[in-house]
Design an enzyme around this catalytic site. Structure first.
Site, PDB file in Angstrom:
ATOM      1  N   HIS A 167      -1.921 -10.708 -13.817  1.00  0.00           N
ATOM      2  CA  HIS A 167      -1.643 -11.779 -14.788  1.00  0.00           C
ATOM      3  C   HIS A 167      -2.934 -12.563 -14.993  1.00  0.00           C
ATOM      4  CE1 HIS A 167      -1.713 -14.858 -11.632  1.00  0.00           C
ATOM      5  NE2 HIS A 167      -0.880 -14.107 -10.919  1.00  0.00           N
ATOM      6  N   ASP A 203      11.621  -5.006   3.295  1.00  0.00           N
ATOM      7  CA  ASP A 203      10.921  -4.824   4.569  1.00  0.00           C
ATOM      8  C   ASP A 203      11.109  -6.074   5.432  1.00  0.00           C
ATOM      9  OD1 ASP A 203       8.612  -4.780   6.504  1.00  0.00           O
ATOM     10  OD2 ASP A 203       8.263  -2.886   5.465  1.00  0.00           O
ATOM     11  N   SER A 262      -0.435 -11.471  -5.695  1.00  0.00           N
ATOM     12  CA  SER A 262      -0.592 -10.966  -7.059  1.00  0.00           C
ATOM     13  C   SER A 262      -1.692  -9.917  -7.097  1.00  0.00           C
ATOM     14  CB  SER A 262      -0.940 -12.102  -8.012  1.00  0.00           C
ATOM     15  OG  SER A 262       0.145 -12.964  -8.189  1.00  0.00           O
TER      16      SER A 262
END
Length: 323
Positions: A148, A269, A284
């Protein structure tokens, strides 16, 4: 003139005018990185009162404006502004600034502290952060990260950069996410150990050239959006020091109509959930792997349900890189 056969004309008409040239195989990273982006001019990000006077409320300036000149002298950095203002011998300065690609001028009052004039403006020309390197293309050394755009927090807009770098960063701890409160990776970075140069800050991530020695990591085939399925997958990321680890996720929805929020997933997980509470800031860019292929990168956390996040298709990142 001799006429071409009709079938040749038809073949010619349907030759594509745009072909993406990215490689079929990428080095999936997951490595923690520091990021530094520089603007071409200092940006106003806030102000503070000087008595009852405020440079933003008492002039035409506003947050997000770029300062181009001080008293008709060009500036390219915050230090340039400080140097010129500190040398003032009067309490008025003329500021040339840009907004929406238009140039304007205004006057602001200065105040003197310790015999030096100051503006009452908060400005910056550099932005820094921590993220995850998604991939390196071994054919041309291009890299992509983040998934992003990088936003300047004060202006809440995309940071328009002219240069930048990615560099070494070590995760020193985790501030755990809880629903409504996304956590973050805490890191120690070394901007002198540069990995690459950032060329673009886009809605699909940051892109540039990897200039360091290529890491000895596995190549993964690039998956198209049609090859991605609901169900198990994994992400590659660092939650301790510089150790890239695999963590299990479950893809629960795909959206081919979005440019960036393509893969909705939940963390399954237990080790990752116990350590981080799900997705944290700094993840990210973490590559998403399914069936031995790189399919995307983590790019957003669901604030109210931090065990869930979004990912971008890897092909969307690669097409943005090509553009």
């Amino acid at each position: 003139m001799k006429k071409l056969p009709l079938f040749l004309l038809i073949i010619y008409i349907f030759i594509p005018i745009s072909v993406f040239a990215y490689s079929d195989y990428l080095l999936a990273s997951g490595q923690n990185i520091g990021i530094e982006l520089k603007s071409d001019h200092p940006i106003i990000v806030g102000s503070y009162n000087i008595g009852s006077y405020n440079a933003l409320t008492n002039s035409d300036l506003t947050v997000g404006d770029k300062i181009l000149k001080v008293n008709d002298i060009s500036v390219i950095s915050s230090q340039d502004v400080y140097d010129l203002i500190s040398k003032q011998n009067n309490s008025l300065a003329t500021i040339t600034y840009s907004r929406d690609n238009q140039e304007y001028k205004t006057n602001i009052k200065l105040y003197k502290e310790d015999n030096i004039y100051k503006t009452g403006l908060y400005i910056k020309d550099t932005i820094r952060g921590v993220a995850t390197l998604t991939y390196i293309d071994p054919e041309n050394n291009y890299f992509g990260a983040l998934g992003h755009e990088i936003i300047e927090k004060s202006t809440k807009s995309k940071f328009n950069m002219t240069s930048g770098s990615i560099y070494q960063s070590t995760v020193t701890g985790i501030t755990k996410s809880t629903d409504g409160h996304p956590g973050e990776k805490n890191a120690r970075s070394n901007s002198n150990d540069v990995y690459g140069n950032v060329k673009e800050n886009t809605t699909s991530g940051i892109f540039g050239t990897y200039t360091s020695t290529l890491p000895n990591t596995k190549k993964f085939k690039v998956a198209t959006s049609d090859e991605i399925s609901l169900g198990p997958a994994k992400i590659l990321t660092v939650i301790d020091q510089n150790n890239v680890e695999e963590f299990a996720i479950n893809i629960i929805k795909l959206n081919k109509n979005s440019k960036t929020k393509n893969i909705l997933f939940e963390v399954t997980d237990q080790t990752l959930l116990d350590k981080t509470g799900g997705i944290v800031q700094g993840m990210s860019g973490s590559p998403i792997i399914q069936d031995g292929k790189i399919i995307g990168a983590v790019n957003y956390v669901l604030v109210d349900k931090t065990n869930k996040g979004y990912g971008i298709f890897i092909t969307n990142m690669l097409e943005e890189q090509e553009n």
